[in-house]
Design a protein around this motif. Sequence first.
Motif, PDB file in Angstrom:
ATOM      1  N   PRO A 131       0.809  -1.224   0.000  1.00  0.00           N
ATOM      2  CA  PRO A 131       0.000   0.000   0.000  1.00  0.00           C
ATOM      3  C   PRO A 131       0.844   1.276   0.000  1.00  0.00           C
ATOM      4  N   GLN A 132       2.003   1.226   0.635  1.00  0.00           N
ATOM      5  CA  GLN A 132       2.843   2.423   0.700  1.00  0.00           C
ATOM      6  C   GLN A 132       3.310   2.842  -0.692  1.00  0.00           C
ATOM      7  N   THR A 133       3.499   1.883  -1.578  1.00  0.00           N
ATOM      8  CA  THR A 133       3.891   2.201  -2.952  1.00  0.00           C
ATOM      9  C   THR A 133       2.825   3.062  -3.626  1.00  0.00           C
ATOM     10  N   PHE A 134       1.561   2.682  -3.431  1.00  0.00           N
ATOM     11  CA  PHE A 134       0.462   3.442  -4.033  1.00  0.00           C
ATOM     12  C   PHE A 134       0.281   4.795  -3.351  1.00  0.00           C
ATOM     13  N   ILE A 135       0.517   4.841  -2.051  1.00  0.00           N
ATOM     14  CA  ILE A 135       0.430   6.108  -1.314  1.00  0.00           C
ATOM     15  C   ILE A 135       1.505   7.073  -1.815  1.00  0.00           C
ATOM     16  N   GLN A 144      -4.497   6.980   9.651  1.00  0.00           N
ATOM     17  CA  GLN A 144      -3.308   7.782   9.897  1.00  0.00           C
ATOM     18  C   GLN A 144      -2.324   7.703   8.728  1.00  0.00           C
ATOM     19  N   THR A 145      -2.264   6.557   8.065  1.00  0.00           N
ATOM     20  CA  THR A 145      -1.368   6.366   6.933  1.00  0.00           C
ATOM     21  C   THR A 145      -1.739   7.282   5.771  1.00  0.00           C
ATOM     22  N   LEU A 146      -3.018   7.537   5.617  1.00  0.00           N
ATOM     23  CA  LEU A 146      -3.503   8.339   4.497  1.00  0.00           C
ATOM     24  C   LEU A 146      -3.706   9.816   4.840  1.00  0.00           C
ATOM     25  N   ALA A 147      -3.484  10.204   6.074  1.00  0.00           N
ATOM     26  CA  ALA A 147      -3.766  11.578   6.504  1.00  0.00           C
ATOM     27  C   ALA A 147      -2.969  12.601   5.706  1.00  0.00           C
ATOM     28  N   TYR A 148      -1.710  12.320   5.429  1.00  0.00           N
ATOM     29  CA  TYR A 148      -0.861  13.274   4.710  1.00  0.00           C
ATOM     30  C   TYR A 148      -1.381  13.514   3.291  1.00  0.00           C
ATOM     31  N   VAL A 149      -1.695  12.431   2.577  1.00  0.00           N
ATOM     32  CA  VAL A 149      -2.203  12.620   1.214  1.00  0.00           C
ATOM     33  C   VAL A 149      -3.614  13.210   1.234  1.00  0.00           C
TER      34      VAL A 149
END
Length: 119
Positions: free
Chosen positions: A6-10, A55-60
Motif C-alpha cells: 500500500p505504501q507504494t500506491f500512497i 493515519q497512513t492516508l492523513a498526509y495525502v
Amino acid sequence: MTDRNPQTFIDELDRILDEERAALLEGDLKKMEAILARKEQAIEALNSFSDLERQTLAYVQNKVTRNQDLLESAMEGIRSVAARMAELRRVRKGLEVYDSAGRRTSFGTRADQKLERRA
C-alpha cells in the motif's frame, strides 16, 4: 506498479498530487486530464486494500483537500472570465439604460462604425 504494498500506491498518489498542484498553480489545465486519470488509478488501487489505517492516508488527504481548494479557485476564475467576456459582448451590441420612470431604453451600436482621424 506491480508491487502490492500500500505504501507504494500512497507514494505514487503523493507524487501525482504534487504534479496536480504544480499544474494548477501554473494554470496548465491541459495537464489536468492525464493527471486526473493517474490519480483515479492510484486511488482505486488504494481502495483495494481493506486494512489501511486512517493515519497512513492523513498526509495525502491533506494534499487532496489543498488541491481541491485550488481547483475550485481555478474554476471560479474561469467562470469569472467567462462572465466578463459575456458582459463585454453584450456591451458591444449596445447600451441599456433606465429612464426616470424605470423604463429600459436601448441604444444600439453599429459594428462598422469607425473612428476617423483628422490632422
